[in-house]
Design an enzyme around this catalytic site. Structure first.
Site, short mmCIF file in Angstrom:
data_model
loop_
_atom_site.label_atom_id
_atom_site.label_comp_id
_atom_site.label_asym_id
_atom_site.label_seq_id
_atom_site.Cartn_x
_atom_site.Cartn_y
_atom_site.Cartn_z
N HIS A 196 0.84 -1.22 0.00
CA HIS A 196 0.00 0.00 0.00
C HIS A 196 0.87 1.26 0.00
CE1 HIS A 196 -3.23 -2.79 1.27
NE2 HIS A 196 -2.29 -3.27 2.08
N SER B 272 13.84 21.30 -16.62
CA SER B 272 12.61 22.06 -16.81
C SER B 272 12.96 23.39 -17.47
CB SER B 272 11.95 22.30 -15.45
OG SER B 272 11.16 23.46 -15.48
N LYS C 252 15.18 21.57 -11.34
CA LYS C 252 14.56 20.28 -11.67
C LYS C 252 15.48 19.31 -12.41
CE LYS C 252 10.66 19.11 -11.25
NZ LYS C 252 9.38 19.56 -11.77
N GLU D 244 8.94 8.04 -17.21
CA GLU D 244 7.54 8.43 -17.44
C GLU D 244 7.11 8.07 -18.85
OE1 GLU D 244 7.20 12.59 -16.22
OE2 GLU D 244 8.63 12.12 -14.65
#
Ligand code: ARG
Length: 461
Positions: free
Chosen positions: A155, A276, A282, A289
């Site tokens: 979880h 970024s 970043k 992804e």
């Protein structure tokens, strides 16, 4: 656009039809398979005296030259409806009438079925070999991390201690099954369809087995209508790849979490990270992804293939031309994903200290603490309750189980003794989980060895 069909028609086709009908822009990638299949067919026709030896030899030579010219970029694939038409037209342009004899005892329906099977067989091997490389990478890096303790999660809550090597071997085993699935698909689809003709085979005395042997298939297809009709092997490969991408996607999701400042378990190499345009601080895990995102594409392609075929009566229907773009997209997506994932995985930095730090919080040794009492005769359910109360107390105090003084522990249960600290030490918790398949270093080393053995066997076949 010149057509293969003439005689029956009195008009040129409308241009809008040509555009819809054309498959050359995408089936051009089958040129090698198409030409290799045609060479085998021509040799067989000559051997069976269906065409003359001279015509056979001229066709083979012409086709070999066309193949070389395409390979060298001298011949551009355009100006025909599909790859089969292109090659035949080009051959006839080069060698005249003999070229027109190539299509004897053959249809584009069994021709495309052959091309596609040859192509799929080759690509299964490429994908399989990339998956094997990823397994090797997982084994290599796991070897250094059999003692790197980290929290195992359920979880997404810290649950019990594991090691980094144990986590990676979980993925290694998923990938092992992906390899086996690909092998199974290859074994099942290894049938040679040429000779099925348009649908009802042929009256010529062809030798299908001879073609089969030349092209290295395991056997010939048993039924001509099946031979030209089914694309189940495309769907099976797409399904294998959908499962494989699901595994890669999970692995990537895990890495995305681990790259975050909340975890900081790993850091991707600059070569496999992106920045970024506005936030100078970043460093993003775009590769992960994209792989996670692309898994959806592959599922979509599988659905395209299944839907394309589900309502088709036997035998060939033009709907089936729609198989290629979906299939090619599956193959390209999976291969590109693996080609980036492997070096990204191999170069990523591991912050073991952060993993160990995370393992110290979150009471992941609570089960072990309960087991300590259980081993002293306390029924597990009572021990569970006692440790639950201790955890609640620790949360209030802001400390870990290992920080609770013995006198306090004994207030929770009189059977606690000084050896409890050793028993709930994370290294002990790991070491004691030594059953086969467990996270103890020796158990994980056995898992690594088993996977390496699997890889050795795969390389030998
Ligand atoms: N381009 C076609 C395909 O990919 C080749 C087979 C065409 N056969 C036909 N009867 N029109 O399916």
């Amino acid at each position: 656009m010149a057509k293969l069909w003439t005689g029956r028609f009195s008009k040129e086709t409308d241009q809008s039809l040509d555009v819809l009908n054309a498959s050359l822009p995408f089936d051009c990638r089958l040129y090698r398979q198409d030409i290799t299949g045609s060479i085998a067919h021509a040799k067989m026709l000559a051997k069976q005296a269906i065409i003359s030896k001279e015509d056979g030899a001229a066709i083979v030579k012409g086709l070999q030259e066309i193949l070389a010219d395409i390979d060298d970029g001298k011949l551009v694939l355009q100006g025909a409806e599909d790859i089969h038409t292109f090659v035949e037209q080009e051959l006839t342009k080069r060698i005249g009438d003999a070229g027109k004899r190539l299509h004897t005892a053959r249809s584009r329906n069994d021709q495309v079925a052959l091309d596609l099977r040859m192509y799929v067989k080759e690509e299964i091997k490429s994908i399989h070999d990339l998956v094997v490389q990823l397994i090797i990478a997982l084994c290599e890096r796991s070897q250094e991390h059999c003692y790197t303790v980290m929290p195992g999660y359920t979880h997404l809550q810290r649950a019990q201690p594991v090691t980094l090597a144990h986590v990676w071997m979980a993925y290694g085993n998923m990938l092992r099954r992906d390899c086996v699935r690909l092998n199974n698909t290859k074994a099942l689809m290894d049938e040679m369809p040429l000779g099925s003709g348009a649908l009802a085979a042929t009256t010529y005395p062809i030798d299908r087995q001879y073609v089969c042997d030349q092209l290295g298939f395991a056997k010939i297809t048993d039924n001509s209508m099946d031979g030209v009709s089914d694309r189940d092997y495309c769907m099976e490969l797409a399904s294998d790849c959908a499962i494989l991408m699901m595994h890669l996607s999970r692995m990537c999701e895990e890495l995305i979490l681990w790259c975050s400042w909340e975890f900081r378990f790993v850091e991707l190499d600059d070569a496999f990270s992106t920045g970024s345009s506005i936030m100078p601080q970043k460093k993003n895990p775009d590769v992960c992804e994209l792989i996670r995102g692309k898994s959806g594409r592959v599922y979509g392609d599988l659905m395209t293939l299944l839907s394309m075929q589900k309502g088709l009566s036997l035998a060939y229907n033009k709907d089936m031309q729609e198989d290629k773009e979906a299939l090619f997209d599956v193959i390209d997506t999976v291969e590109h994903s693996l080609q980036v994932l492997i070096p990204m995985f191999l170069t990523m930095k591991i912050h073991e200290e952060n993993m160990e730090q995370a393992a110290l919080g979150g009471f992941i040794n609570a089960t072990d603490c309960a087991d300590y009492l259980t081993k002293k005769g306390v029924p597990f359910r009572d021990a569970y309750k006692c440790i639950g109360e201790m955890v609640a107390w620790c949360i209030e105090q802001g400390c870990a189980l290992k920080d609770v003084p013995l006198v306090k522990l004994q207030q929770f249960h009189p059977l606690f003794e000084a050896d409890v600290y050793e028993a709930i030490d994370l290294q002990t918790c790991i070491k004691e989980r030594k059953v086969p398949g467990g996270p103890a270093p020796d158990a994980v080393k056995a898992q690594i060895e088993a996977l390496k053995e699997f890889v050795r066997k795969e390389a030998a076949t």
